[in-house]
Scaffold this motif. Structure first.
Motif, short mmCIF file in Angstrom:
data_model
loop_
_atom_site.label_atom_id
_atom_site.label_comp_id
_atom_site.label_asym_id
_atom_site.label_seq_id
_atom_site.Cartn_x
_atom_site.Cartn_y
_atom_site.Cartn_z
N VAL A 21 -5.56 -0.74 3.00
CA VAL A 21 -4.23 -1.10 3.48
C VAL A 21 -4.01 -0.26 4.72
O VAL A 21 -3.97 0.97 4.65
CB VAL A 21 -3.15 -0.84 2.40
N ILE A 22 -3.89 -0.94 5.85
CA ILE A 22 -3.79 -0.26 7.14
C ILE A 22 -2.43 -0.54 7.76
O ILE A 22 -2.05 -1.70 7.95
CB ILE A 22 -4.92 -0.74 8.08
N GLU A 36 7.21 1.37 9.07
CA GLU A 36 6.22 0.65 8.27
C GLU A 36 6.65 -0.82 8.20
O GLU A 36 7.47 -1.18 7.38
CB GLU A 36 6.12 1.22 6.87
N SER A 37 6.10 -1.64 9.09
CA SER A 37 6.52 -3.04 9.14
C SER A 37 5.36 -4.02 9.23
O SER A 37 5.48 -5.16 8.82
CB SER A 37 7.45 -3.26 10.33
N HIS A 38 4.23 -3.59 9.77
CA HIS A 38 3.08 -4.46 9.98
C HIS A 38 1.86 -3.84 9.29
O HIS A 38 1.49 -2.70 9.59
CB HIS A 38 2.77 -4.60 11.47
N PHE A 39 1.25 -4.62 8.39
CA PHE A 39 0.11 -4.11 7.64
C PHE A 39 -1.05 -5.09 7.67
O PHE A 39 -0.87 -6.30 7.80
CB PHE A 39 0.49 -3.87 6.17
N LYS A 40 -2.23 -4.52 7.52
CA LYS A 40 -3.46 -5.31 7.36
C LYS A 40 -4.03 -4.94 6.00
O LYS A 40 -4.16 -3.75 5.67
CB LYS A 40 -4.44 -4.95 8.46
N VAL A 41 -4.34 -5.96 5.20
CA VAL A 41 -4.93 -5.75 3.88
C VAL A 41 -6.34 -6.35 3.88
O VAL A 41 -6.53 -7.51 4.26
CB VAL A 41 -4.09 -6.44 2.77
N VAL A 42 -7.30 -5.55 3.47
CA VAL A 42 -8.67 -6.01 3.26
C VAL A 42 -8.93 -5.80 1.78
O VAL A 42 -8.89 -4.66 1.29
CB VAL A 42 -9.69 -5.21 4.11
N LEU A 43 -9.16 -6.89 1.06
CA LEU A 43 -9.29 -6.82 -0.39
C LEU A 43 -10.51 -7.61 -0.83
O LEU A 43 -10.66 -8.78 -0.46
CB LEU A 43 -8.03 -7.36 -1.05
N TYR A 81 -11.92 -11.33 0.28
CA TYR A 81 -13.32 -11.67 0.09
C TYR A 81 -13.73 -11.53 -1.37
O TYR A 81 -13.18 -10.70 -2.10
CB TYR A 81 -14.22 -10.72 0.89
N THR A 82 -14.76 -12.28 -1.76
CA THR A 82 -15.45 -12.00 -3.01
C THR A 82 -16.48 -10.92 -2.70
O THR A 82 -16.84 -10.72 -1.52
CB THR A 82 -16.16 -13.25 -3.57
N PRO A 83 -17.00 -10.23 -3.70
CA PRO A 83 -18.04 -9.22 -3.42
C PRO A 83 -19.26 -9.81 -2.70
O PRO A 83 -19.85 -9.15 -1.85
CB PRO A 83 -18.41 -8.70 -4.81
N GLU A 84 -19.59 -11.06 -3.00
CA GLU A 84 -20.74 -11.70 -2.36
C GLU A 84 -20.49 -11.99 -0.88
O GLU A 84 -21.42 -12.00 -0.08
CB GLU A 84 -21.10 -13.01 -3.09
N GLU A 85 -19.25 -12.23 -0.52
CA GLU A 85 -18.89 -12.53 0.87
C GLU A 85 -18.72 -11.28 1.73
O GLU A 85 -18.86 -11.33 2.95
CB GLU A 85 -17.57 -13.31 0.92
N TRP A 86 -18.37 -10.19 1.11
CA TRP A 86 -18.02 -8.96 1.82
C TRP A 86 -19.22 -8.40 2.57
O TRP A 86 -20.28 -8.16 1.99
CB TRP A 86 -17.48 -7.95 0.83
#
Length: 104
Positions: A21-22, A36-43, A81-86
Motif C-alpha cells: 500500500v503506497i 493521505e488521499s491517493h493510494f496505490k495497492v498491489v495485492l 494478481y494471482t500468484p501465478e501472474e505476479w
C-alpha cells in the motif's frame, strides 16, 4: 490510526501473499505534509484465481468501502494478481496533471 494502516487492515481478509500500500498523495494537487488521499495497492492473492480484473477490483473496493470517501481516500490505483501472474513488480503510476510543481 492513519488511513494507510486502516487500508492495510481492511485488505487482510483477501489473504494476500504480497501486499503493498503506497501513499502517492505527494504527487497530486493540494498536497500538504501528512495528507493521505491517493493510494496505490498491489495485492497478490489466490482469491483472485478465475476472476476477471473488474471482479478483483470490486473485491478490493468492497474491502476498503469505508475508506473510499471524499474525506478519506480520493483515488485508489489497484494492481491485483494471482500468484501465478505476479512478476514481482507493478507498473508505475502516471504523473498527475495537477501535481505540485517543483521550483528550481
Amino acid at each position: 490510526m492513519q488511513i494507510e494502516q486502516q487500508l492495510i487492515a481492511a485488505l487482510q481478509p483477501l489473504q494476500a501473499q504480497h501486499l503493498q500500500v503506497i501513499n502517492e498523495s505527494a504527487g497530486h494537487g493540494g498536497y500538504f505534509p501528512g495528507k493521505e488521499s491517493h493510494f496505490k495497492v498491489v495485492l497478490v492473492s489466490d482469491k483472485f484465481a478465475g476472476l476477471r480484473l473488474v471482479q478483483r477490483h470490486q473485491m478490493i473496493y468492497a474491502a476498503a468501502a469505508d475508506l473510499v470517501a471524499p474525506a478519506k481516500i480520493h483515488a485508489l490505483a489497484i494492481h491485483a494478481y494471482t500468484p501465478e501472474e505476479w512478476q514481482g513488480q507493478a507498473p508505475d503510476s502516471p504523473q498527475c496533471a495537477h501535481a505540485p510543481k517543483s521550483t528550481g
